[in-house]
Design a protein around this motif. Structure first.
Motif, PDB file in Angstrom:
ATOM      1  N   VAL A  53      51.046  57.846 -14.647  1.00  0.00           N
ATOM      2  CA  VAL A  53      50.758  58.860 -15.114  1.00  0.00           C
ATOM      3  C   VAL A  53      49.314  58.777 -13.755  1.00  0.00           C
ATOM      4  N   GLN A  54      49.322  59.780 -13.163  1.00  0.00           N
ATOM      5  CA  GLN A  54      48.429  60.014 -12.211  1.00  0.00           C
ATOM      6  C   GLN A  54      48.331  61.618 -12.415  1.00  0.00           C
ATOM      7  N   VAL A  55      46.544  61.437 -11.949  1.00  0.00           N
ATOM      8  CA  VAL A  55      45.977  62.826 -12.042  1.00  0.00           C
ATOM      9  C   VAL A  55      44.255  62.825 -11.352  1.00  0.00           C
ATOM     10  N   ASN A  56      44.807  63.842 -10.764  1.00  0.00           N
ATOM     11  CA  ASN A  56      43.546  64.454  -8.886  1.00  0.00           C
ATOM     12  C   ASN A  56      43.570  65.241 -10.119  1.00  0.00           C
ATOM     13  N   VAL A  57      41.628  65.728 -10.628  1.00  0.00           N
ATOM     14  CA  VAL A  57      41.354  67.054 -10.271  1.00  0.00           C
ATOM     15  C   VAL A  57      40.128  67.583 -10.157  1.00  0.00           C
ATOM     16  N   TYR A  58      39.756  68.421  -9.627  1.00  0.00           N
ATOM     17  CA  TYR A  58      39.141  68.941  -8.877  1.00  0.00           C
ATOM     18  C   TYR A  58      37.541  69.030  -9.570  1.00  0.00           C
ATOM     19  N   THR A  59      36.428  68.839  -9.646  1.00  0.00           N
ATOM     20  CA  THR A  59      35.991  69.272 -10.726  1.00  0.00           C
ATOM     21  C   THR A  59      34.618  69.936 -10.214  1.00  0.00           C
ATOM     22  N   THR A  96      33.427  67.764  -6.562  1.00  0.00           N
ATOM     23  CA  THR A  96      34.560  66.597  -6.042  1.00  0.00           C
ATOM     24  C   THR A  96      36.273  66.620  -6.883  1.00  0.00           C
ATOM     25  N   MET A  97      36.688  65.319  -7.189  1.00  0.00           N
ATOM     26  CA  MET A  97      37.344  64.821  -7.233  1.00  0.00           C
ATOM     27  C   MET A  97      37.882  64.242  -8.101  1.00  0.00           C
ATOM     28  N   ALA A  98      38.051  63.276  -8.712  1.00  0.00           N
ATOM     29  CA  ALA A  98      38.697  62.731 -10.159  1.00  0.00           C
ATOM     30  C   ALA A  98      39.781  62.012 -10.081  1.00  0.00           C
ATOM     31  N   ALA A  99      40.375  60.840  -9.142  1.00  0.00           N
ATOM     32  CA  ALA A  99      41.538  60.275  -9.748  1.00  0.00           C
ATOM     33  C   ALA A  99      41.463  59.478 -10.441  1.00  0.00           C
ATOM     34  N   MET A 100      42.710  59.443 -11.733  1.00  0.00           N
ATOM     35  CA  MET A 100      42.618  58.485 -12.463  1.00  0.00           C
ATOM     36  C   MET A 100      44.306  57.996 -12.942  1.00  0.00           C
ATOM     37  N   GLN A 101      44.165  57.089 -12.969  1.00  0.00           N
ATOM     38  CA  GLN A 101      45.662  56.403 -12.878  1.00  0.00           C
ATOM     39  C   GLN A 101      46.061  55.913 -15.055  1.00  0.00           C
ATOM     40  N   PHE A 102      47.121  55.954 -15.551  1.00  0.00           N
ATOM     41  CA  PHE A 102      47.703  55.646 -17.009  1.00  0.00           C
ATOM     42  C   PHE A 102      48.813  54.909 -16.788  1.00  0.00           C
ATOM     43  N   LEU A 103      49.435  53.899 -17.169  1.00  0.00           N
ATOM     44  CA  LEU A 103      50.166  53.301 -17.338  1.00  0.00           C
ATOM     45  C   LEU A 103      50.825  53.077 -18.576  1.00  0.00           C
TER      46      LEU A 103
END
Length: 148
Positions: A53-59, A96-103
């Motif tokens: 799961v890859q999430v890019n969220v603008y904050t 900015t954009m926060a980028a997060m990943q979860f396997l």
């Protein structure tokens, strides 16, 4: 390791499907975890497969003088998979954009919905805000099924 050209290798990091959803509706964070309305469903073909799961969220931390911080959790259905990241700004505004990943190892061949939850720890924080410097106000979540 292996010898030769690798032509007889099997089940080595094979990607089965990639699905993505976007969200552009602004969302102001409160002090308790709540959905960001950023979610993606994926149907897993076998129980041993994993989901990246890859999430890019603008904050946007809106305050010019107050520290702002957003904290993110990931859910699979009603299951809290835990903290996956944060974005913080000290004493000013940050877009900015926060980028997060979860396997994840869901453990069942079924449909699973992954949803990003967030809260503010201080300051004023907006997500998916249309007033972003990047001018690309859509946040997105991508789910990739991987063979393991």
């Amino acid at each position: 390791s292996f010898a030769g050209n690798g032509s007889t290798l099997s089940n080595v990091g094979k990607t089965l499907q990639v699905l993505q959803s976007t969200q552009a509706t602004s969302n102001s964070l409160g002090t308790s975890y709540a959905t960001t309305n950023l979610a993606q469903a994926i149907t897993i073909s076998t129980s041993s497969n994993k989901v990246l799961v890859q999430v890019n969220v603008y904050t946007d931390t809106r305050s010019q003088s107050t520290d702002g911080k957003a904290v993110f959790k990931l859910y699979r259905g009603a299951t809290d998979l835990g903290y996956i990241g944060s974005i913080a700004c000290e004493g000013g505004r940050l877009q900015t954009m926060a980028a997060m990943q979860f396997l994840d190892s869901p453990g069942s061949a079924a449909s699973h919905t992954y949803t990003l939850y967030a809260k503010k720890e201080n300051g004023s924080v907006d997500l998916h805000d249309s007033d972003m410097i990047a001018e690309a106000s859509k946040s997105f979540i991508t789910c990739t099924e991987l063979v393991y």
